[in-house]
Design a protein around this motif. Structure first.
Motif, short mmCIF file in Angstrom:
data_model
loop_
_atom_site.label_atom_id
_atom_site.label_comp_id
_atom_site.label_asym_id
_atom_site.label_seq_id
_atom_site.Cartn_x
_atom_site.Cartn_y
_atom_site.Cartn_z
N LEU A 45 -40.72 25.52 -14.44
CA LEU A 45 -40.74 26.35 -15.64
C LEU A 45 -41.74 27.49 -15.53
O LEU A 45 -41.44 28.64 -15.90
CB LEU A 45 -41.07 25.48 -16.85
CG LEU A 45 -39.99 24.50 -17.30
CD1 LEU A 45 -40.54 23.60 -18.41
CD2 LEU A 45 -38.75 25.23 -17.77
N VAL A 46 -42.94 27.20 -15.02
CA VAL A 46 -43.99 28.21 -14.98
C VAL A 46 -43.67 29.30 -13.97
O VAL A 46 -43.87 30.49 -14.24
CB VAL A 46 -45.34 27.55 -14.64
CG1 VAL A 46 -46.41 28.60 -14.35
CG2 VAL A 46 -45.80 26.66 -15.80
N PHE A 47 -43.15 28.92 -12.81
CA PHE A 47 -42.95 29.90 -11.74
C PHE A 47 -41.50 30.37 -11.61
O PHE A 47 -41.22 31.30 -10.84
CB PHE A 47 -43.42 29.33 -10.40
CG PHE A 47 -44.85 28.88 -10.41
CD1 PHE A 47 -45.88 29.78 -10.67
CD2 PHE A 47 -45.18 27.55 -10.20
CE1 PHE A 47 -47.20 29.37 -10.71
CE2 PHE A 47 -46.50 27.13 -10.24
CZ PHE A 47 -47.51 28.03 -10.50
N SER A 52 -39.07 22.24 -7.07
CA SER A 52 -40.48 21.88 -7.14
C SER A 52 -40.63 20.44 -6.67
O SER A 52 -39.78 19.60 -6.96
CB SER A 52 -41.02 22.03 -8.56
OG SER A 52 -40.26 21.23 -9.46
N ILE A 53 -41.73 20.17 -5.95
CA ILE A 53 -41.89 18.85 -5.34
C ILE A 53 -43.34 18.40 -5.45
O ILE A 53 -44.26 19.18 -5.21
CB ILE A 53 -41.46 18.87 -3.86
CG1 ILE A 53 -39.98 19.23 -3.72
CG2 ILE A 53 -41.73 17.52 -3.19
CD1 ILE A 53 -39.53 19.47 -2.30
N ALA A 136 -43.75 24.85 -4.59
CA ALA A 136 -42.71 25.59 -5.30
C ALA A 136 -41.85 26.28 -4.26
O ALA A 136 -42.38 26.93 -3.35
CB ALA A 136 -43.34 26.61 -6.25
N ILE A 137 -40.52 26.16 -4.37
CA ILE A 137 -39.60 26.62 -3.33
C ILE A 137 -38.45 27.37 -3.97
O ILE A 137 -37.98 27.02 -5.06
CB ILE A 137 -39.08 25.42 -2.52
CG1 ILE A 137 -40.23 24.67 -1.85
CG2 ILE A 137 -38.07 25.87 -1.46
CD1 ILE A 137 -39.83 23.34 -1.24
N LEU A 152 -51.06 26.82 -9.63
CA LEU A 152 -50.51 25.73 -8.82
C LEU A 152 -51.62 24.78 -8.37
O LEU A 152 -51.45 23.55 -8.37
CB LEU A 152 -49.76 26.30 -7.62
CG LEU A 152 -48.93 25.29 -6.80
CD1 LEU A 152 -47.87 24.63 -7.67
CD2 LEU A 152 -48.27 26.00 -5.60
N GLN A 153 -52.78 25.33 -8.01
CA GLN A 153 -53.90 24.48 -7.62
C GLN A 153 -54.40 23.65 -8.81
O GLN A 153 -54.81 22.49 -8.65
CB GLN A 153 -55.03 25.32 -7.05
CG GLN A 153 -54.73 25.89 -5.67
CD GLN A 153 -55.87 26.71 -5.11
OE1 GLN A 153 -56.24 27.74 -5.69
NE2 GLN A 153 -56.43 26.28 -4.00
#
Length: 416
Positions: A45-47, A52-53, A136-137, A152-153
């Protein structure tokens, strides 16, 4: 150029310490959990990415604890982008993998709708071990700002906090029974006593049949209601000395001290009927819960806790294959032996060598004993009957014969 990219190789000692940290969290091959699913959802949602994994990396694979937009469950470590993050201990951002000489021939890139954009950050323990990643991919190239990397961190820190809470918790928040870790800690003591004094001990594992369909049809709140009702019904029929724990999702285990196979089967049947008798007023169509059970009895000469639960799980899978809503005892041979076998649970990097040493496959050694080993490897059915197991960190190797094949691994018997 090789399709397998090279990541820095940690020392054997450093990798052994890292794998010990992975083992400490006891999370590999556990069912999905809402806390980690929410983190994966937030990443998408954010990116605004397709995939996402949340993953852990053992000796031979990247295993997905949570994933959105990817249904594989795991990928081999040697083609994983995330192994570079774990090896370096730093974030990695690739705006277009098809133009990056390190990754452009990777099969994850060359596949239809393959990876183009990748951003990954490490999951780092309080003592500095990188045990997995958040990533994120996307199949389209894109940029990733410093601000997005920082977010992300931050999510990785949230994931590590969840892992720590999970590791330290002793009571399952939803059902009030023992967590996986607490159950195993108590069960280990009972198994040790049963082996020492040669007393009877049995294990029962069960899961709720078609639980995903219950969630899909009635909603997750109804699924939670079923879980609480099932655990309450089971608890009412157990002795105070029995140990009852939630291993994850809809999977449960019970340890029955001083119970042989016949007594354990009687308990399982009583619990099966108690679950069938549950009623959930107001559900449309009427909600009926059932469960499948596997039963195994401790062989004090050959079994530790993991082996006992594995036998019960194999019986449980047989019950599910046979149509569900039934209880089945483990049917394997447990012939008496005069040789004491001490299984040691480990998590070590290994290699399986065969075909006159022309073929080498990475694996993860999960248990060792004098005459054999339990090995996690993908895919197990492609292996010949005879292989050599090597553990580089111990400078050890054994000729072995495959005695059992399971969905995610094999059991080896070493040659005399």
């Amino acid at each position: 150029m090789s399709a397998v990219t090279q990541a820095p190789s940690p020392s054997l000692q450093a990798e052994e310490a890292r794998l010990a940290a992975v083992e400490r969290y006891d999370i590999l091959d556990t069912p999905a959990e809402p806390a980690f699913d929410r983190i994966a959802t937030l990443i998408r949602l954010v990116f605004g990415v397709e995939t996402s994994i949340v993953s852990l990396i053992d000796a031979h694979r990247q295993w997905f604890k949570a994933a959105q937009g990817n249904d594989k469950g795991e990928v081999p470590r040697d083609i994983s982008f995330c192994r570079h993050v774990v090896a370096n201990g730093r974030p990695l951002v690739i705006t277009d993998a098809s133009q990056d000489p390190r990754f452009q021939n990777n099969p994850l890139v060359t596949a239809p709708r393959g990876v183009r954009f990748y951003a990954g950050v490490p999951l780092t323990t309080h003592d500095g071990h990188h045990i997995g990643t958040l990533c994120a991919i996307d199949s389209q190239p894109r940029d990733f700002s410093e601000r997005e990397e920082a977010i992300l961190q931050g999510l990785a820190q949230v994931a590590m906090s969840e892992l720590e809470l999970r590791r330290l918790a002793t009571t399952d928040g939803l059902t009030g029974i023992a967590t996986r870790r607490a159950f195993k800690e108590d069960a280990l003591r009972f198994v040790a006593l049963a082996r020492r004094h040669r007393t009877q001990l049995s294990a029962v594992t069960f899961d709720i049949d078609k639980f995903k369909a219950i969630n899909d049809t009635y909603g997750h709140a109804a699924g939670d209601t079923v879980l609480k009702a099932v655990t309450a019904a089971v608890t009412q029929h157990l002795r105070q000395s029995d140990i009852f724990g939630r291993l994850g999702g809809e999977e449960f285990a019970i340890l029955l001290p001083d119970a042989d196979g016949h007594a354990a089967m009687a308990v399982a049947e009583k619990l099966r009927h108690a679950i069938l008798d549950l009623r959930f007023p107001g559900s449309h169509p009427p909600l009926i819960a059932s469960a499948s059970f596997g039963i195994a009895t401790l062989d004090p000469s050959t079994d530790d806790l993991d082996r006992l639960l594995l036998k019960a799980d194999e019986a449980l899978y047989e019950a599910k294959r046979g149509g569900r809503n039934r209880a089945i005892s483990w049917r394997g041979a447990t012939g008496a032996t005069t040789i004491e076998v001490e299984r040691r649970r480990v998590l070590k990097a290994g290699k399986l060598v065969f075909n006159n040493r022309r073929s080498v496959i990475s694996c993860t050694v999960r248990a060792l004993w004098d005459k054999g080993a339990e090995v996690s490897v993908t895919p197990p059915n492609d292996l010949p009957e005879k292989v050599t197991l090597e553990i580089p960190s111990a400078a050890a190797h054994w000729e072995g014969r495959v005695t059992q094949r399971r969905p995610n691994g094999i059991e080896l018997e070493f040659a005399p």
